[in-house]
Scaffold this motif. Structure first.
Motif, PDB file in Angstrom:
ATOM      1  N   LEU A  59      -1.798  18.660  -2.756  1.00  0.00           N
ATOM      2  CA  LEU A  59      -2.674  17.518  -2.542  1.00  0.00           C
ATOM      3  C   LEU A  59      -1.864  16.258  -2.804  1.00  0.00           C
ATOM      4  CD1 LEU A  59      -5.967  18.681  -4.310  1.00  0.00           C
ATOM      5  CD2 LEU A  59      -5.174  19.145  -1.972  1.00  0.00           C
ATOM      6  N   LEU A  60      -1.720  15.429  -1.779  1.00  0.00           N
ATOM      7  CA  LEU A  60      -1.027  14.152  -1.901  1.00  0.00           C
ATOM      8  C   LEU A  60      -2.083  13.056  -1.867  1.00  0.00           C
ATOM      9  CD1 LEU A  60       1.356  12.186  -1.863  1.00  0.00           C
ATOM     10  CD2 LEU A  60       1.568  12.592   0.601  1.00  0.00           C
ATOM     11  N   CYS A  61      -2.170  12.297  -2.944  1.00  0.00           N
ATOM     12  CA  CYS A  61      -3.193  11.255  -3.015  1.00  0.00           C
ATOM     13  C   CYS A  61      -2.571   9.963  -3.531  1.00  0.00           C
ATOM     14  CB  CYS A  61      -4.361  11.683  -3.896  1.00  0.00           C
ATOM     15  SG  CYS A  61      -3.905  12.074  -5.598  1.00  0.00           S
ATOM     16  N   GLY A  62      -3.293   8.874  -3.334  1.00  0.00           N
ATOM     17  CA  GLY A  62      -2.784   7.593  -3.811  1.00  0.00           C
ATOM     18  C   GLY A  62      -3.697   6.461  -3.429  1.00  0.00           C
ATOM     19  N   GLY A  63      -3.276   5.265  -3.790  1.00  0.00           N
ATOM     20  CA  GLY A  63      -4.058   4.089  -3.451  1.00  0.00           C
ATOM     21  C   GLY A  63      -3.754   2.938  -4.382  1.00  0.00           C
ATOM     22  N   GLU A  64      -4.529   1.866  -4.208  1.00  0.00           N
ATOM     23  CA  GLU A  64      -4.349   0.651  -4.999  1.00  0.00           C
ATOM     24  C   GLU A  64      -5.702   0.014  -5.274  1.00  0.00           C
ATOM     25  OE1 GLU A  64      -1.450   0.204  -6.045  1.00  0.00           O
ATOM     26  OE2 GLU A  64      -0.021   0.856  -4.506  1.00  0.00           O
ATOM     27  N   GLU A  65      -5.713  -0.895  -6.259  1.00  0.00           N
ATOM     28  CA  GLU A  65      -6.877  -1.734  -6.542  1.00  0.00           C
ATOM     29  C   GLU A  65      -6.539  -3.187  -6.227  1.00  0.00           C
ATOM     30  OE1 GLU A  65      -9.054   0.521 -10.280  1.00  0.00           O
ATOM     31  OE2 GLU A  65      -7.595  -1.046 -10.678  1.00  0.00           O
ATOM     32  N   ALA A 102      -8.033   4.151  -1.163  1.00  0.00           N
ATOM     33  CA  ALA A 102      -7.565   5.424  -1.709  1.00  0.00           C
ATOM     34  C   ALA A 102      -7.548   6.451  -0.586  1.00  0.00           C
ATOM     35  CB  ALA A 102      -8.470   5.896  -2.842  1.00  0.00           C
ATOM     36  N   PHE A 103      -6.674   7.441  -0.738  1.00  0.00           N
ATOM     37  CA  PHE A 103      -6.607   8.526   0.243  1.00  0.00           C
ATOM     38  C   PHE A 103      -6.216   9.809  -0.469  1.00  0.00           C
ATOM     39  CE2 PHE A 103      -2.353   6.765   0.034  1.00  0.00           C
ATOM     40  CZ  PHE A 103      -1.559   7.896  -0.078  1.00  0.00           C
ATOM     41  N   VAL A 130     -10.220   9.387   3.345  1.00  0.00           N
ATOM     42  CA  VAL A 130      -9.782   8.000   3.169  1.00  0.00           C
ATOM     43  C   VAL A 130     -10.962   7.160   2.703  1.00  0.00           C
ATOM     44  CG1 VAL A 130      -8.867   5.944   4.302  1.00  0.00           C
ATOM     45  CG2 VAL A 130      -8.000   8.201   4.948  1.00  0.00           C
ATOM     46  N   ASN A 131     -10.753   6.398   1.628  1.00  0.00           N
ATOM     47  CA  ASN A 131     -11.748   5.437   1.137  1.00  0.00           C
ATOM     48  C   ASN A 131     -11.104   4.054   1.114  1.00  0.00           C
ATOM     49  OD1 ASN A 131     -14.009   7.077   0.535  1.00  0.00           O
ATOM     50  ND2 ASN A 131     -13.001   7.820  -1.308  1.00  0.00           N
ATOM     51  N   ASP A 132     -11.349   3.264   2.134  1.00  0.00           N
ATOM     52  CA  ASP A 132     -10.810   1.907   2.211  1.00  0.00           C
ATOM     53  C   ASP A 132     -11.975   0.938   2.034  1.00  0.00           C
ATOM     54  OD1 ASP A 132      -9.668  -0.529   2.791  1.00  0.00           O
ATOM     55  OD2 ASP A 132      -8.476   0.220   4.470  1.00  0.00           O
ATOM     56  N   VAL A 133     -12.079   0.330   0.846  1.00  0.00           N
ATOM     57  CA  VAL A 133     -13.218  -0.538   0.549  1.00  0.00           C
ATOM     58  C   VAL A 133     -12.826  -2.009   0.540  1.00  0.00           C
ATOM     59  CG1 VAL A 133     -14.373   1.283  -0.734  1.00  0.00           C
ATOM     60  CG2 VAL A 133     -12.929  -0.341  -1.966  1.00  0.00           C
ATOM     61  N   GLY A 134     -11.579  -2.298   0.893  1.00  0.00           N
ATOM     62  CA  GLY A 134     -11.163  -3.676   1.082  1.00  0.00           C
ATOM     63  C   GLY A 134     -11.279  -4.548  -0.147  1.00  0.00           C
TER      64      GLY A 134
END
Length: 219
Positions: free
Chosen positions: A136-142, A159-160, A11-15
């Motif tokens: 591999l299930l991945c996703g995220g937003e900007e 992102a995760f 998990v990459n949560d950079v806010g």
């Protein structure tokens, strides 16, 4: 019932981190000069996938509600002196494709998904129905800027990536989808809430789409 076992998670949560800050921080993780044309989400998912070591027989499912609209915002903001680099970024492949192309990593199958209220459940449905031994299930937003006013951008950047296998040995969690009656009300489980559940290892038991109950139980 469909089920798989969560073997690895990143998990990459950079806010509210600015794309330039992400680029500077992660530029050494990618081929020289590649980050100039990568989106912020492309870099974050690239790092998350690196942690999972993609294989050439993996199925990859990618989920994003807004499909990196920040890149389009950046290009339009560059007018009247339109930026060629920002134009190239605005017509980019998806975040996960940027990462795989940059690493020259082949995969078995690729399923890109978008949506809103039921995206998480449908992404898991695609992952759990895939015949590959490992998905591999991945996703995220900007984080968006002025498109936030139109409700077509995310309020934060994250992102995760998950590795889902068929065997329980060494698993971190069990994920399942069960059928329920279509008239059972579906709760709200968006990508931000799901990413937080992964980060804090929350148990999930929710009707996440009409007819689909999603359960995530940590070992």
């Amino acid at each position: 019932m469909l089920e798989r076992y969560l073997q690895a998670v990143s998990v990459n949560d950079v806010g509210l981190e600015d794309p330039a800050g992400t680029r500077e921080r992660l530029k050494e993780r990618f081929p020289r000069g590649a980050t100039r044309r990568m989106t912020q989400l492309g870099m974050l998912i690239g790092v998350a996938l690196d942690d999972l070591c993609p294989r050439n027989d993996d199925t990859v499912v990618y989920a994003s509600a807004y499909a990196e609209t920040r890149a389009l915002e950046g290009y339009l903001d560059s007018f009247p002196s339109a930026s060629p680099t920002l134009f190239q970024t605005s017509i980019h492949p998806s975040a996960v494709q940027q990462a795989l192309i940059g690493r020259q990593l082949p995969i078995g199958e690729f399923f890109p998904l978008t949506g809103r209220a039921h995206l998480v459940a449908h992404a898991f449905q695609a992952a759990l129905l895939a015949p590959a031994p490992r998905v591999l299930l991945c996703g995220g937003e900007e984080r968006g800027t002025w498109l936030l006013e139109q409700r077509v951008a995310s309020e934060r950047t994250f992102a995760f990536a998950l590795a889902l296998g068929l065997e329980p040995a060494g698993a971190l969690a069990r994920v399942s989808l069960q059928s329920v009656a279509n008239d059972v009300p579906a709760g709200a489980l968006g990508l931000p809430e799901f990413c937080e559940a992964l980060r804090s290892r929350q148990t999930l038991d929710i009707v996440a789409a009409p007819g689909l109950r999603l359960c995530l139980v940590w070992v």
